[in-house]
Write a protein that holds these residues in place. Structure first.
Motif, mmCIF file in Angstrom:
data_model
loop_
_atom_site.group_PDB
_atom_site.id
_atom_site.type_symbol
_atom_site.label_atom_id
_atom_site.label_comp_id
_atom_site.label_asym_id
_atom_site.label_seq_id
_atom_site.Cartn_x
_atom_site.Cartn_y
_atom_site.Cartn_z
ATOM 1 N N CYS A 43 9.360 2.461 -1.632
ATOM 2 C CA CYS A 43 9.196 2.746 -0.209
ATOM 3 C C CYS A 43 7.715 2.769 0.151
ATOM 4 C CB CYS A 43 9.803 4.110 0.144
ATOM 5 S SG CYS A 43 11.567 4.186 -0.101
ATOM 6 N N SER A 44 7.439 2.632 1.417
ATOM 7 C CA SER A 44 6.070 2.685 1.922
ATOM 8 C C SER A 44 5.631 4.138 2.048
ATOM 9 C CB SER A 44 5.994 2.000 3.287
ATOM 10 O OG SER A 44 4.757 2.235 3.891
ATOM 11 N N THR A 45 4.385 4.434 1.706
ATOM 12 C CA THR A 45 3.886 5.801 1.891
ATOM 13 C C THR A 45 3.562 6.078 3.350
ATOM 14 O OG1 THR A 45 1.652 5.039 1.377
ATOM 15 C CG2 THR A 45 2.917 6.005 -0.428
ATOM 16 N N LYS A 46 3.329 5.033 4.150
ATOM 17 C CA LYS A 46 2.994 5.221 5.566
ATOM 18 C C LYS A 46 4.162 5.765 6.366
ATOM 19 C CE LYS A 46 -0.313 1.428 5.728
ATOM 20 N NZ LYS A 46 -0.571 0.098 6.281
ATOM 21 N N ASN A 47 5.351 5.186 6.170
ATOM 22 C CA ASN A 47 6.473 5.548 7.020
ATOM 23 C C ASN A 47 7.767 5.826 6.255
ATOM 24 O OD1 ASN A 47 7.086 2.927 6.290
ATOM 25 N ND2 ASN A 47 6.326 2.085 8.203
ATOM 26 N N LYS A 59 7.209 -4.680 -11.228
ATOM 27 C CA LYS A 59 5.876 -4.365 -11.753
ATOM 28 C C LYS A 59 5.262 -3.184 -10.995
ATOM 29 C CE LYS A 59 1.407 -6.593 -12.517
ATOM 30 N NZ LYS A 59 0.605 -7.806 -12.290
ATOM 31 N N THR A 60 5.471 -3.123 -9.690
ATOM 32 C CA THR A 60 4.955 -2.023 -8.876
ATOM 33 C C THR A 60 5.641 -0.718 -9.227
ATOM 34 O OG1 THR A 60 4.551 -3.600 -7.087
ATOM 35 C CG2 THR A 60 4.498 -1.285 -6.512
ATOM 36 N N ILE A 61 6.939 -0.735 -9.429
ATOM 37 C CA ILE A 61 7.665 0.474 -9.825
ATOM 38 C C ILE A 61 7.197 0.950 -11.198
ATOM 39 C CG2 ILE A 61 9.944 1.339 -10.531
ATOM 40 C CD1 ILE A 61 11.162 -0.148 -8.211
ATOM 41 N N HIS A 62 7.035 0.001 -12.123
ATOM 42 C CA HIS A 62 6.528 0.359 -13.463
ATOM 43 C C HIS A 62 5.140 0.996 -13.369
ATOM 44 C CE1 HIS A 62 5.696 0.151 -17.713
ATOM 45 N NE2 HIS A 62 4.588 -0.552 -17.463
ATOM 46 N N CYS A 63 4.297 0.453 -12.509
ATOM 47 C CA CYS A 63 2.941 0.976 -12.338
ATOM 48 C C CYS A 63 2.974 2.388 -11.752
ATOM 49 C CB CYS A 63 2.140 0.039 -11.439
ATOM 50 S SG CYS A 63 0.456 0.562 -11.137
ATOM 51 N N LEU A 64 3.865 2.634 -10.790
ATOM 52 C CA LEU A 64 3.946 3.958 -10.164
ATOM 53 C C LEU A 64 4.461 5.022 -11.122
ATOM 54 C CD1 LEU A 64 5.330 3.022 -6.639
ATOM 55 C CD2 LEU A 64 3.054 3.882 -7.170
ATOM 56 N N LYS A 65 5.243 4.617 -12.113
ATOM 57 C CA LYS A 65 5.760 5.566 -13.100
ATOM 58 C C LYS A 65 4.680 6.018 -14.085
ATOM 59 C CE LYS A 65 10.539 3.969 -13.208
ATOM 60 N NZ LYS A 65 11.545 3.323 -14.057
ATOM 61 N N LYS A 96 -0.452 3.244 -5.858
ATOM 62 C CA LYS A 96 -0.369 4.676 -5.521
ATOM 63 C C LYS A 96 -0.678 4.922 -4.040
ATOM 64 C CE LYS A 96 0.257 6.679 -9.603
ATOM 65 N NZ LYS A 96 1.381 7.519 -9.923
ATOM 66 N N LYS A 97 -1.579 4.117 -3.494
ATOM 67 C CA LYS A 97 -1.983 4.284 -2.099
ATOM 68 C C LYS A 97 -0.892 3.814 -1.127
ATOM 69 C CE LYS A 97 -5.388 2.638 1.207
ATOM 70 N NZ LYS A 97 -6.408 1.630 1.440
ATOM 71 N N ASN A 98 -0.190 2.729 -1.441
ATOM 72 C CA ASN A 98 0.723 2.101 -0.489
ATOM 73 C C ASN A 98 2.204 2.342 -0.740
ATOM 74 O OD1 ASN A 98 -1.256 0.730 1.152
ATOM 75 N ND2 ASN A 98 -1.632 -0.547 -0.642
ATOM 76 N N PHE A 99 2.589 2.741 -1.956
ATOM 77 C CA PHE A 99 4.005 2.836 -2.273
ATOM 78 C C PHE A 99 4.353 4.164 -2.924
ATOM 79 C CE2 PHE A 99 2.754 -1.654 -2.811
ATOM 80 C CZ PHE A 99 3.466 -2.195 -1.763
ATOM 81 N N LYS A 100 5.636 4.500 -2.824
ATOM 82 C CA LYS A 100 6.190 5.645 -3.544
ATOM 83 C C LYS A 100 7.589 5.265 -3.998
ATOM 84 C CE LYS A 100 8.050 7.912 0.551
ATOM 85 N NZ LYS A 100 8.062 9.109 1.361
ATOM 86 N N ILE A 101 8.110 5.980 -4.985
ATOM 87 C CA ILE A 101 9.451 5.713 -5.493
ATOM 88 C C ILE A 101 10.390 6.751 -4.896
ATOM 89 C CG2 ILE A 101 10.922 5.621 -7.528
ATOM 90 C CD1 ILE A 101 8.483 4.736 -9.133
ATOM 91 N N ASP A 102 11.474 6.272 -4.301
ATOM 92 C CA ASP A 102 12.501 7.140 -3.747
ATOM 93 C C ASP A 102 13.746 6.928 -4.586
ATOM 94 O OD1 ASP A 102 13.859 8.877 -2.080
ATOM 95 O OD2 ASP A 102 14.405 7.296 -0.647
ATOM 96 N N ILE A 103 14.263 7.998 -5.154
ATOM 97 C CA ILE A 103 15.453 7.884 -6.002
ATOM 98 C C ILE A 103 16.656 8.293 -5.161
ATOM 99 C CG2 ILE A 103 16.610 8.679 -8.091
ATOM 100 C CD1 ILE A 103 13.803 9.170 -9.248
#
Length: 182
Positions: A49-53, A9-15, A34-41
């Motif tokens: 992945c986490s946007t923090k680290n 659900k989080t990946i779908h939301c980020l897309k 959007k604030k806490n996660f990013k998608i790494d392909i």
């Protein structure tokens, strides 16, 4: 802890570029994602992945496999070694989960020493000079002429004490004074 369904659900939301009722994504959830996660392909696979680290987010369903792999890589390392290795690559694995995993590892349980309580037994003396307590007291910081040590001997039975000044704590000098007692 994130389940696999929540992960998807989080990946779908980020897309999705926008959120709203028409798309079926809550605006607060979209902002949080959007604030806490990013998608790494990586290799054509979408990884959250986490946007923090930039570390990978782990789902509950894969905890055991990841913990088992890291535990073997660290050579059956304890909690701190595993935690350090986890923090290098993964995110959102609680320390309690590592503790529970370590309690289930049979190799670690067998290797762990059993701590037995210390049983105290009294020292029994049957007569004068059958047991001695001996101590060397260091007086190098405040010597008396050439004497830098004091040999203290105490009879366990009578509590009588002897004191001998020593120039050094060599075994021969200590033995000479002990022979005068016997």
């Amino acid at each position: 802890m994130i389940s696999f369904d929540y992960y998807q659900k989080t990946i779908h939301c980020l897309k999705q570029p926008k959120s709203g009722k028409a798309i079926g994504i809550d605006t607060k959830f979209h902002f949080w994602c959007k604030k806490n996660f990013k998608i790494d392909i990586t290799s054509g696979i979408e990884i959250l992945c986490s946007t923090k680290n930039g570390r990978r987010i782990v789902v509950i369903e894969s905890y055991f496999a990841i913990l088992k792999d890291i535990h073997k890589k660290t050579g059956h390392g304890a909690r701190d070694k595993m935690g350090h290795e986890m923090n290098e690559h993964y995110y959102w694995i609680p320390a309690q989960v590592i503790d529970i995993f370590l309690q289930c590892c049979t190799s670690c349980i067998v290797r762990k020493s059993v701590k037995l309580p210390v049983t105290r037994t009294a020292i029994i003396s049957v007569g004068f000079l059958t047991r001695l307590q001996i101590d060397l007291i260091d007086f190098r910081t405040r010597p008396d002429k050439e004497f830098q040590w004091i040999l203290h001997c105490r009879d366990h039975y009578s509590k009588y004490s002897w004191g001998y000044p020593l120039v050094s704590k060599e075994a021969q000098r200590v033995a000479d004074h002990l022979l005068t007692l016997f």
